[in-house]
Design a protein around this motif. Structure first.
Motif, mmCIF file in Angstrom:
data_model
loop_
_atom_site.group_PDB
_atom_site.id
_atom_site.type_symbol
_atom_site.label_atom_id
_atom_site.label_comp_id
_atom_site.label_asym_id
_atom_site.label_seq_id
_atom_site.Cartn_x
_atom_site.Cartn_y
_atom_site.Cartn_z
ATOM 1 N N THR A 96 21.137 34.297 -5.064
ATOM 2 C CA THR A 96 21.831 33.471 -3.891
ATOM 3 C C THR A 96 22.635 34.336 -2.921
ATOM 4 O O THR A 96 22.397 33.316 -1.867
ATOM 5 N N GLN A 97 22.586 35.051 -2.796
ATOM 6 C CA GLN A 97 23.479 35.987 -1.924
ATOM 7 C C GLN A 97 22.287 35.915 -0.867
ATOM 8 O O GLN A 97 22.613 35.793 0.534
ATOM 9 N N ALA A 98 21.355 36.105 -0.636
ATOM 10 C CA ALA A 98 20.240 36.547 -0.398
ATOM 11 C C ALA A 98 20.189 35.006 0.227
ATOM 12 O O ALA A 98 19.946 34.960 2.180
ATOM 13 N N LEU A 99 19.683 33.856 -0.232
ATOM 14 C CA LEU A 99 19.985 32.514 0.378
ATOM 15 C C LEU A 99 21.076 32.699 1.131
ATOM 16 O O LEU A 99 21.260 31.468 2.051
ATOM 17 N N VAL A 100 22.387 32.610 0.570
ATOM 18 C CA VAL A 100 23.070 32.483 1.756
ATOM 19 C C VAL A 100 22.770 33.613 2.459
ATOM 20 O O VAL A 100 23.517 32.409 3.801
ATOM 21 N N ASP A 101 22.772 34.555 2.635
ATOM 22 C CA ASP A 101 22.811 34.740 4.165
ATOM 23 C C ASP A 101 21.521 34.776 5.312
ATOM 24 O O ASP A 101 21.669 35.150 5.979
ATOM 25 N N ALA A 102 21.449 33.235 4.556
ATOM 26 C CA ALA A 102 19.913 33.164 5.734
ATOM 27 C C ALA A 102 20.036 31.720 5.616
ATOM 28 O O ALA A 102 19.932 31.253 6.769
ATOM 29 N N ALA A 103 21.270 30.838 5.179
ATOM 30 C CA ALA A 103 21.438 29.935 5.876
ATOM 31 C C ALA A 103 22.669 30.392 6.999
ATOM 32 O O ALA A 103 23.329 31.036 7.852
ATOM 33 N N PRO A 104 22.540 29.228 8.355
ATOM 34 C CA PRO A 104 22.974 29.250 9.949
ATOM 35 C C PRO A 104 24.617 29.255 9.399
ATOM 36 O O PRO A 104 24.750 29.028 10.815
ATOM 37 N N ASP A 105 25.295 28.413 8.804
ATOM 38 C CA ASP A 105 26.169 27.865 8.697
ATOM 39 C C ASP A 105 27.066 27.558 7.676
ATOM 40 O O ASP A 105 26.333 28.273 6.382
ATOM 41 N N VAL A 106 28.330 27.507 8.022
ATOM 42 C CA VAL A 106 29.369 27.273 6.069
ATOM 43 C C VAL A 106 29.156 26.192 5.447
ATOM 44 O O VAL A 106 28.537 26.427 3.725
ATOM 45 N N ASP A 107 28.084 25.159 6.504
ATOM 46 C CA ASP A 107 27.980 24.182 4.779
ATOM 47 C C ASP A 107 26.735 24.433 4.184
ATOM 48 O O ASP A 107 26.910 24.022 3.419
ATOM 49 N N ALA A 108 25.620 24.961 4.976
ATOM 50 C CA ALA A 108 23.939 25.023 4.764
ATOM 51 C C ALA A 108 24.423 26.707 4.018
ATOM 52 O O ALA A 108 23.939 26.770 2.361
ATOM 53 N N GLN A 109 25.496 27.240 3.532
ATOM 54 C CA GLN A 109 25.694 27.603 2.461
ATOM 55 C C GLN A 109 26.375 27.768 0.784
ATOM 56 O O GLN A 109 25.672 27.964 0.470
ATOM 57 N N ALA A 110 27.136 26.791 1.921
ATOM 58 C CA ALA A 110 27.614 25.867 0.589
ATOM 59 C C ALA A 110 26.327 25.189 -0.557
ATOM 60 O O ALA A 110 25.862 24.931 -1.708
ATOM 61 N N LEU A 111 25.443 25.128 0.166
ATOM 62 C CA LEU A 111 24.407 24.419 0.192
ATOM 63 C C LEU A 111 23.374 24.847 -0.950
ATOM 64 O O LEU A 111 22.896 24.742 -1.748
ATOM 65 N N ALA A 112 23.587 26.382 -0.081
ATOM 66 C CA ALA A 112 22.192 27.278 -0.966
ATOM 67 C C ALA A 112 22.763 27.532 -2.121
ATOM 68 O O ALA A 112 22.211 27.799 -3.003
ATOM 69 N N ILE A 113 23.845 27.766 -1.787
ATOM 70 C CA ILE A 113 24.768 27.899 -3.509
ATOM 71 C C ILE A 113 24.487 27.271 -5.069
ATOM 72 O O ILE A 113 24.573 27.581 -5.560
ATOM 73 N N ASP A 114 24.833 25.912 -4.201
ATOM 74 C CA ASP A 114 24.669 24.639 -4.917
ATOM 75 C C ASP A 114 23.021 24.788 -5.739
ATOM 76 O O ASP A 114 22.651 24.385 -6.920
ATOM 77 N N PHE A 115 21.616 24.778 -4.709
ATOM 78 C CA PHE A 115 20.718 24.516 -4.820
ATOM 79 C C PHE A 115 20.212 26.154 -5.725
ATOM 80 O O PHE A 115 19.530 26.096 -6.809
ATOM 81 N N ALA A 116 20.878 27.400 -5.418
ATOM 82 C CA ALA A 116 20.519 28.712 -6.163
ATOM 83 C C ALA A 116 21.147 28.659 -7.803
ATOM 84 O O ALA A 116 20.782 28.907 -8.650
#
Length: 113
Positions: A63-83
């Motif tokens: 999950t942390q890796a997906l967040v770190d790979a996301a380009p912005d705050v909105d993408a980070q939130a979506l990455a967390i939901d996805f994970a």
């Protein structure tokens, strides 16, 4: 048991995640996590052996890796939901229980079995 690729695809479609899917293994996670987080990853890894603690470790750092790979705050939130959804689907497909984030963090700190 559902294949991981099927689980990832189901979670991707359910939440509309279009970001990079980091491989859920140590090599993929290490490559995607910010370099300043690697000492924490290594410290946690050194305390683990196998089983549910290792699965929780992978879920947490994936999950942390997906967040770190996301380009912005909105993408980070979506990455967390996805994970969150992908790890829940994985647990369900293996008849494994699901843990709260607090339970995972306690487990990684050695407070839970």
């Amino acid at each position: 048991m559902a294949a991981w690729s099927d689980i990832v695809q189901e979670a991707r479609e359910a939440v509309g995640f279009g970001g990079q899917v980091v491989p859920r293994n140590l090599e993929g996670i290490r490559a995607a996590v910010r370099p300043d987080r690697l000492p924490d990853l290594d410290a946690e890894l050194a305390t683990l052996s196998e089983g549910s603690a290792f699965e929780a470790f992978l879920d947490h750092w994936w999950t942390q890796a997906l967040v770190d790979a996301a380009p912005d705050v909105d993408a980070q939130a979506l990455a967390i939901d996805f994970a969150d959804l992908a790890t829940a689907l994985r647990a369900k497909s293996t008849d494994g229980g699901t843990l709260t984030q607090a339970e995972v963090e306690d487990m990684l700190r050695g407070k839970a079995s």
